[in-house]
Each structure stands twice: as structure tokens, then as C-alpha cells.
Design an enzyme around this catalytic site. Structure first.
Site, PDB file in Angstrom:
ATOM      1  N   GLY A  43      -8.145  47.477  20.275  1.00  0.00           N
ATOM      2  CA  GLY A  43      -9.212  46.946  19.424  1.00  0.00           C
ATOM      3  C   GLY A  43     -10.621  47.109  19.947  1.00  0.00           C
ATOM      4  O   GLY A  43     -11.570  47.256  19.179  1.00  0.00           O
ATOM      5  N   GLU A  98     -13.645  42.795  25.344  1.00  0.00           N
ATOM      6  CA  GLU A  98     -12.689  42.405  24.297  1.00  0.00           C
ATOM      7  C   GLU A  98     -13.294  42.629  22.915  1.00  0.00           C
ATOM      8  O   GLU A  98     -14.513  42.587  22.741  1.00  0.00           O
ATOM      9  CB  GLU A  98     -12.321  40.916  24.445  1.00  0.00           C
ATOM     10  CG  GLU A  98     -10.980  40.676  25.114  1.00  0.00           C
ATOM     11  CD  GLU A  98      -9.785  41.032  24.230  1.00  0.00           C
ATOM     12  OE1 GLU A  98      -9.916  41.864  23.309  1.00  0.00           O
ATOM     13  OE2 GLU A  98      -8.702  40.480  24.484  1.00  0.00           O
ATOM     14  N   ASP A  99     -12.418  42.835  21.945  1.00  0.00           N
ATOM     15  CA  ASP A  99     -12.877  42.945  20.563  1.00  0.00           C
ATOM     16  C   ASP A  99     -13.114  41.563  19.966  1.00  0.00           C
ATOM     17  O   ASP A  99     -14.138  41.297  19.361  1.00  0.00           O
ATOM     18  CB  ASP A  99     -11.869  43.742  19.713  1.00  0.00           C
ATOM     19  CG  ASP A  99     -10.418  43.258  19.879  1.00  0.00           C
ATOM     20  OD1 ASP A  99     -10.168  42.344  20.691  1.00  0.00           O
ATOM     21  OD2 ASP A  99      -9.540  43.806  19.193  1.00  0.00           O
ATOM     22  N   ASP A 102      -9.578  34.889  19.686  1.00  0.00           N
ATOM     23  CA  ASP A 102      -9.101  34.016  18.611  1.00  0.00           C
ATOM     24  C   ASP A 102      -8.659  32.691  19.229  1.00  0.00           C
ATOM     25  O   ASP A 102      -9.456  31.785  19.398  1.00  0.00           O
ATOM     26  CB  ASP A 102      -7.985  34.741  17.855  1.00  0.00           C
ATOM     27  CG  ASP A 102      -7.441  33.944  16.685  1.00  0.00           C
ATOM     28  OD1 ASP A 102      -7.937  32.845  16.430  1.00  0.00           O
ATOM     29  OD2 ASP A 102      -6.507  34.420  16.012  1.00  0.00           O
ATOM     30  N   SER A 103      -7.392  32.585  19.606  1.00  0.00           N
ATOM     31  CA  SER A 103      -6.931  31.337  20.239  1.00  0.00           C
ATOM     32  C   SER A 103      -7.385  31.262  21.692  1.00  0.00           C
ATOM     33  O   SER A 103      -7.429  30.187  22.278  1.00  0.00           O
ATOM     34  CB  SER A 103      -5.404  31.273  20.200  1.00  0.00           C
ATOM     35  OG  SER A 103      -4.854  32.287  21.027  1.00  0.00           O
ATOM     36  N   GLY A 104      -7.689  32.416  22.271  1.00  0.00           N
ATOM     37  CA  GLY A 104      -8.061  32.468  23.680  1.00  0.00           C
ATOM     38  C   GLY A 104      -6.879  32.724  24.596  1.00  0.00           C
ATOM     39  O   GLY A 104      -7.037  32.868  25.806  1.00  0.00           O
ATOM     40  N   LEU A 107      -7.162  36.143  26.437  1.00  0.00           N
ATOM     41  CA  LEU A 107      -8.209  36.115  27.457  1.00  0.00           C
ATOM     42  C   LEU A 107      -7.814  35.259  28.661  1.00  0.00           C
ATOM     43  O   LEU A 107      -8.050  35.650  29.811  1.00  0.00           O
ATOM     44  CB  LEU A 107      -9.507  35.595  26.818  1.00  0.00           C
ATOM     45  CG  LEU A 107     -10.762  35.818  27.625  1.00  0.00           C
ATOM     46  CD1 LEU A 107     -10.909  37.285  28.015  1.00  0.00           C
ATOM     47  CD2 LEU A 107     -11.976  35.374  26.835  1.00  0.00           C
ATOM     48  N   ASP A 158      -7.712  45.970  13.835  1.00  0.00           N
ATOM     49  CA  ASP A 158      -6.700  46.457  12.896  1.00  0.00           C
ATOM     50  C   ASP A 158      -5.947  45.346  12.209  1.00  0.00           C
ATOM     51  O   ASP A 158      -5.957  44.188  12.636  1.00  0.00           O
ATOM     52  CB  ASP A 158      -5.676  47.302  13.656  1.00  0.00           C
ATOM     53  CG  ASP A 158      -4.749  46.438  14.503  1.00  0.00           C
ATOM     54  OD1 ASP A 158      -5.267  45.646  15.318  1.00  0.00           O
ATOM     55  OD2 ASP A 158      -3.524  46.535  14.345  1.00  0.00           O
ATOM     56  N   ARG A 164      -8.812  50.417  11.507  1.00  0.00           N
ATOM     57  CA  ARG A 164      -9.637  50.429  12.722  1.00  0.00           C
ATOM     58  C   ARG A 164     -10.896  51.269  12.550  1.00  0.00           C
ATOM     59  O   ARG A 164     -11.929  50.983  13.123  1.00  0.00           O
ATOM     60  CB  ARG A 164      -8.847  51.022  13.900  1.00  0.00           C
ATOM     61  CG  ARG A 164      -7.711  50.157  14.398  1.00  0.00           C
ATOM     62  CD  ARG A 164      -7.224  50.678  15.756  1.00  0.00           C
ATOM     63  NE  ARG A 164      -5.907  50.190  16.098  1.00  0.00           N
ATOM     64  CZ  ARG A 164      -5.678  49.025  16.699  1.00  0.00           C
ATOM     65  NH1 ARG A 164      -6.668  48.228  17.015  1.00  0.00           N
ATOM     66  NH2 ARG A 164      -4.445  48.646  16.990  1.00  0.00           N
TER      67      ARG A 164
HETATM   68  P1  IMP Z   1      -5.889  35.457  20.957  1.00  0.00           P
HETATM   69  O1  IMP Z   1      -4.943  35.690  22.088  1.00  0.00           O
HETATM   70  O2  IMP Z   1      -5.337  34.477  19.934  1.00  0.00           O
HETATM   71  O3  IMP Z   1      -7.282  35.069  21.411  1.00  0.00           O
HETATM   72  O4  IMP Z   1      -5.976  36.811  20.140  1.00  0.00           O
HETATM   73  C1  IMP Z   1      -6.648  37.861  20.667  1.00  0.00           C
HETATM   74  C2  IMP Z   1      -6.193  39.200  20.147  1.00  0.00           C
HETATM   75  O5  IMP Z   1      -5.604  39.125  18.835  1.00  0.00           O
HETATM   76  C3  IMP Z   1      -7.411  40.073  19.996  1.00  0.00           C
HETATM   77  O6  IMP Z   1      -7.669  40.785  21.176  1.00  0.00           O
HETATM   78  C4  IMP Z   1      -7.035  40.952  18.820  1.00  0.00           C
HETATM   79  O7  IMP Z   1      -6.344  42.087  19.281  1.00  0.00           O
HETATM   80  C5  IMP Z   1      -6.142  40.110  17.978  1.00  0.00           C
HETATM   81  N1  IMP Z   1      -6.883  39.452  16.880  1.00  0.00           N
HETATM   82  C6  IMP Z   1      -7.255  38.143  16.802  1.00  0.00           C
HETATM   83  N2  IMP Z   1      -7.901  37.877  15.663  1.00  0.00           N
HETATM   84  C7  IMP Z   1      -7.956  39.056  14.994  1.00  0.00           C
HETATM   85  C8  IMP Z   1      -8.527  39.436  13.718  1.00  0.00           C
HETATM   86  O8  IMP Z   1      -9.112  38.645  12.967  1.00  0.00           O
HETATM   87  N3  IMP Z   1      -8.385  40.745  13.375  1.00  0.00           N
HETATM   88  C9  IMP Z   1      -7.743  41.671  14.158  1.00  0.00           C
HETATM   89  N4  IMP Z   1      -7.199  41.348  15.355  1.00  0.00           N
HETATM   90  C10 IMP Z   1      -7.304  40.055  15.761  1.00  0.00           C
HETATM   91 MG    MG Z   2      -7.579  42.794  21.471  1.00  0.00          MG
END
Ligand code: IMP
Ligand code: MG
Length: 179
Positions: A43, A98-99, A102-104, A107, A158, A164
Site C-alpha cells: 500500500g 505506512e499508507d 487503522d486499528s494500529g 504499526l 487497495d 491501487r
Molecule cells: P491496522 O493494522 O488496523 O492499523 O491496519 C493497517 C493496514 O490495513 C494498512 O497498512 C492497510 O494495508 C490496511 N488498511 C486499513 N484501512 C484501510 C483502508 O481504508 N483501505 C485500504 N487498506 C486499509
Molecule cells: Mg499497509
């Protein structure tokens, strides 16, 4: 370019301008000389390329790949490292690229993983951050845009590997989801 997918949240020119500003924010806080950008595939690729061109020429690039989505639009919370780094980061100033946060969960996992490898410093730049990620404990994070809790696509992001290549970032509509 075909029809617009979804509702445009950030247009191409807006993204370009913000990426340029973010590069300035990075060089203001991090030493340009020895900076190692660790981009999270796939991403962050488009963001990485544009950001890197705005940073000092000495910056190096490495890649990692993690997975937590398994194809849908919600994180599974089970973050797996699918591609590790090929180089040592001991004593390096590392900037995770990072792109979107979301939840973290992704990261947090990356910070713990890379933090255990002895970098001199570990910082984060993310193009997008969803509001619900606010609570996570990240030492130094530069955020391009804060966005609402919607699923977004384009500029590297994506939905089931689609969309993408869109030059803008948009909110995925029901109609654009897979059947
Ligand atoms: P997290 O672990 O919940 O913070 O999600 C992080 C990863 O989920 C990101 O690096 C993205 O690859 C993917 N992601 C989260 N939200 C989106 C979105 O709205 N569109 C596309 N990919 C997302
Ligand atoms: Mg990502």
C-alpha cells in the site's frame, strides 16, 4: 482514466502538496544523512516513491510486507510478517513508511519488531490515519491526513488488490465492492 471509483476524498494535487510538506516535516526532525525508509508493502509504494523524491538524495529504502486483512475491509488483528528486512538496522535512523493506520495493530507489531533490532531511532510517517487509531502509543508519527472511519482506496491503497493505481484517494462505495 475511466470512471471515478467512489467519492474523491483527496485529489492528486492535494496529495502531492501534502507529501511535499511531509518531507519538510521529516527533514526538520530527522537527520537526512543516514535515514533508512522502511516501506510497508504494498500500500505505501506510491507514497514512498513520491515522498522519497522530496527527501535528501542520501535516503535509503528497504521493504517489509505484513498482512492482517486477508482480502476484506476489516483487519483480522492477526498481523503476520510476510517479508522481513534484508539489511541490519542496528544504529540506523529508521523511518517506517505506512499508507494508513487503522486499528494500529500493524504499526504496533512493526514497532515492536523493528524496535528489537537496535535502531538508533524509530519514527513513523503515514499518509493516512483513521480516527480510531488516535489511542495508540507511537513515539513520533507524522500524519498526512486524518480521515473518518471509512474504507478508502487509491494511491496505493487497495480493496482486494484492486484500485491501487487510482491517482486520487476515494471512499469505497457499496457498488464498487466485490460481489
Ligand atoms: P491496522 O493494522 O488496523 O492499523 O491496519 C493497517 C493496514 O490495513 C494498512 O497498512 C492497510 O494495508 C490496511 N488498511 C486499513 N484501512 C484501510 C483502508 O481504508 N483501505 C485500504 N487498506 C486499509
Ligand atoms: Mg499497509
Amino acid at each position: 482514466m475511466g470512471d471515478v471509483i467512489g467519492e474523491v476524498l483527496f485529489a492528486e494535487a492535494q496529495i502531492r502538496a501534502r507529501v511535499r510538506e511531509m518531507a519538510q516535516e521529516i527533514t526538520a526532525i530527522l537527520p537526512a544523512k543516514d535515514l533508512l525508509l522502511v516501506a510497508v508493502l504494498k500500500g505505501s509504494l506510491f507514497f514512498l516513491v513520491d515522498l522519497c523524491r522530496e527527501l535528501p538524495a542520501e535516503c535509503e529504502i528497504e521493504f517489509m510486507q505484513v498482512s492482517s486483512y486477508h482480502g476484506g475491509t476489516t483487519s483480522s488483528g492477526d498481523v503476520q510478517i510476510r517479508k522481513d528486512l534484508d539489511v541490519s538496522i542496528e544504529g540506523r535512523d529508521v523511518l517506517i513508511v505506512e499508507d494508513i493506520v487503522d486499528s494500529g495493530a500493524t504499526l504496533s507489531r512493526l514497532l515492536a519488531f523493528l524496535g528489537s533490532k537496535g535502531p538508533r531511532s524509530l519514527s513513523v510517517v503515514t499518509l493516512l490515519s483513521k480516527a480510531r487509531a488516535k489511542g495508540i502509543d507511537v513515539p513520533a508519527m507524522i500524519v498526512g491526513f486524518e480521515i473518518p472511519d471509512e474504507f478508502v482506496v487509491g494511491y496505493g491503497l487497495d480493496y482486494g488488490e484492486r484500485y491501487r493505481g487510482l491517482p486520487y484517494i476515494s471512499i469505497l462505495r457499496e457498488a464498487d465492492r466485490l460481489p
